[in-house]
Design a protein around this motif. Structure first.
Motif, PDB file in Angstrom:
ATOM      1  N   UNK A  55       0.877  -1.175   0.000  1.00  0.00           N
ATOM      2  CA  UNK A  55       0.000   0.000   0.000  1.00  0.00           C
ATOM      3  C   UNK A  55       0.913   1.224   0.000  1.00  0.00           C
ATOM      4  N   UNK A  56       0.656   2.172  -0.901  1.00  0.00           N
ATOM      5  CA  UNK A  56       1.544   3.318  -1.005  1.00  0.00           C
ATOM      6  C   UNK A  56       0.782   4.558  -1.446  1.00  0.00           C
ATOM      7  N   UNK A  57       1.436   5.707  -1.253  1.00  0.00           N
ATOM      8  CA  UNK A  57       0.962   6.981  -1.790  1.00  0.00           C
ATOM      9  C   UNK A  57       2.075   7.562  -2.644  1.00  0.00           C
ATOM     10  N   UNK A  58       1.789   7.842  -3.908  1.00  0.00           N
ATOM     11  CA  UNK A  58       2.808   8.400  -4.799  1.00  0.00           C
ATOM     12  C   UNK A  58       3.030   9.877  -4.479  1.00  0.00           C
ATOM     13  N   UNK A  59       4.302  10.245  -4.319  1.00  0.00           N
ATOM     14  CA  UNK A  59       4.676  11.627  -4.030  1.00  0.00           C
ATOM     15  C   UNK A  59       4.885  12.403  -5.329  1.00  0.00           C
ATOM     16  N   UNK A  60       5.644  11.787  -6.238  1.00  0.00           N
ATOM     17  CA  UNK A  60       6.018  12.455  -7.481  1.00  0.00           C
ATOM     18  C   UNK A  60       6.435  11.377  -8.478  1.00  0.00           C
ATOM     19  N   UNK A  61       6.348  11.686  -9.775  1.00  0.00           N
ATOM     20  CA  UNK A  61       6.714  10.734 -10.821  1.00  0.00           C
ATOM     21  C   UNK A  61       7.932  11.232 -11.600  1.00  0.00           C
ATOM     22  N   UNK A  62       8.679  10.266 -12.143  1.00  0.00           N
ATOM     23  CA  UNK A  62       9.871  10.554 -12.955  1.00  0.00           C
ATOM     24  C   UNK A  62      10.851  11.457 -12.196  1.00  0.00           C
TER      25      UNK A  62
END
Length: 339
Positions: free
Chosen positions: A206-213
């Motif tokens: 289970x996670x929460x994405x902070x930022x991509x690339x």
């Protein structure tokens, strides 16, 4: 990832060539019947309005300030994708930032639904809402603790906040403390046992994405960033798990009309930017009574295996006979409540 072969005709040499290509697709329940991808899901909202973020952001929790684990000044990161920071209030836009302006969309997916169209592999919205309000899914008072900030395997990676169970469950000692974040697996397993739509899955439980690339300025900057995050996580760990939705707030960010003592439940999202329904806890503390502990452990006793698309036994310290008997029953809750 599945290895497939792609045939390409090259006009310049008049020949057909075949190349191996590794195709990665989400681990949906039934790939053949999952026709159209979608973003609807059930999960937690971690959004929080901030002076540093977008002015239209709303607040669903104040337990954790995710600005503490991001890098708005780009001291450590050189670049991200055009969305910029997804948490901590989101991206404010010019003149504060020059990424795409967007509200805070911090969230943790517990079950991806996909679409509200059953013909595409999804579930009708009304069915989901009716089930969640019926009491068929037990929703505990959710208390969580971030356990890690990591870079996922993508290249360049996403940065994610993890919400893992850091220890194995003791299935024999009914008085043993439950692991941090047990509520997420408990709800996840109930949802997966109830809903059988083809597009169902859970991305990176289970996670929460902070930022991509996320591209770091150097390896030293990368190490310094994760050291900073580790210090924040250690401070949060000292305080222990915290309830979310401590406002309490409804899906639209307005105060709940009929709040109770326990308001830390889950939300229905059409996508990460559109929260439509809030479902309050209906399975209330304390969780150390024998009846409640048996119900909890019966659902924590299994994990969903994304590779085989089947259930497997969870890591364990020990299993009680009563819980194993409940697992052999089609509905663990009914079995345990009847005993």
């Amino acid at each position: 990832a599945k290895l497939q072969h792609l045939s390409i005709y090259i006009p310049a040499i008049g020949e057909q060539h075949t190349y191996p290509v590794r195709i990665t697709m989400p681990p949906v329940l039934n790939p053949q019947l999952s026709k159209v991808d979608g973003l609807a899901f059930l999960g937690l909202s971690l959004c929080r309005k901030s002076d540093e973020g977008h002015p239209d952001s709303i607040t669903h929790q104040t337990a954790f300030d995710l600005n503490e684990v991001i890098d708005r000044k780009y001291e450590y990161l050189a670049s991200t994708n055009d969305d910029g920071w997804l948490v901590g209030g989101g991206e404010p836009g010019p003149p504060k930032s020059y990424k795409l302006p967007a509200k805070d969309s911090a969230h943790v997916e517990i079950m991806r639904i996909g679409t509200y169209n059953p013909a595409w592999g999804g579930i009708e919205e009304k069915e989901i809402v009716d089930v969640m309000r019926s009491g068929k899914i037990l929703i505990p008072q959710i208390e969580v603790l971030p356990t890690a900030v990591v870079a996922n395997p993508d290249k360049p990676p996403e940065l994610e906040i993890r919400f893992d169970m850091p220890t194995a469950v003791d299935f024999n000692d009914m008085k043993a403390p439950l692991p941090h974040n047990w509520q997420l697996r408990f709800i996840h397993n109930q949802l997966f046992k109830h809903f059988q739509n083809p597009s169902r899955f859970c991305p990176g439980a289970f996670h929460s994405t902070i930022v991509r690339k996320a591209e770091f300025r150097s390896e030293k900057h990368r190490e310094a960033y994760f050291a900073k995050c580790a210090a924040v996580l250690q401070r949060w760990a000292i305080d222990g798990p915290k309830s979310l939705n401590n406002g309490p707030w409804d899906a639209d960010g307005e105060p709940l009309k009929n709040p109770s003592e326990h308001n830390s439940g889950i939300y229905l999202f059409t996508d990460r930017t559109k929260v439509t329904h809030f479902f309050a806890p209906n399975f209330l503390p304390p969780y150390d009574t024998e009846d409640k502990r048996q119900i909890i452990l019966s659902f924590l006793a299994e994990e969903w295996d994304e590779k085989t698309l089947s259930w497997k036994k969870a890591p364990e310290k020990s299993f009680s006979t009563k819980i194993m008997e409940a697992l052999d029953c089609g509905n663990p809750i009914e079995k345990l409540m009847a005993s």
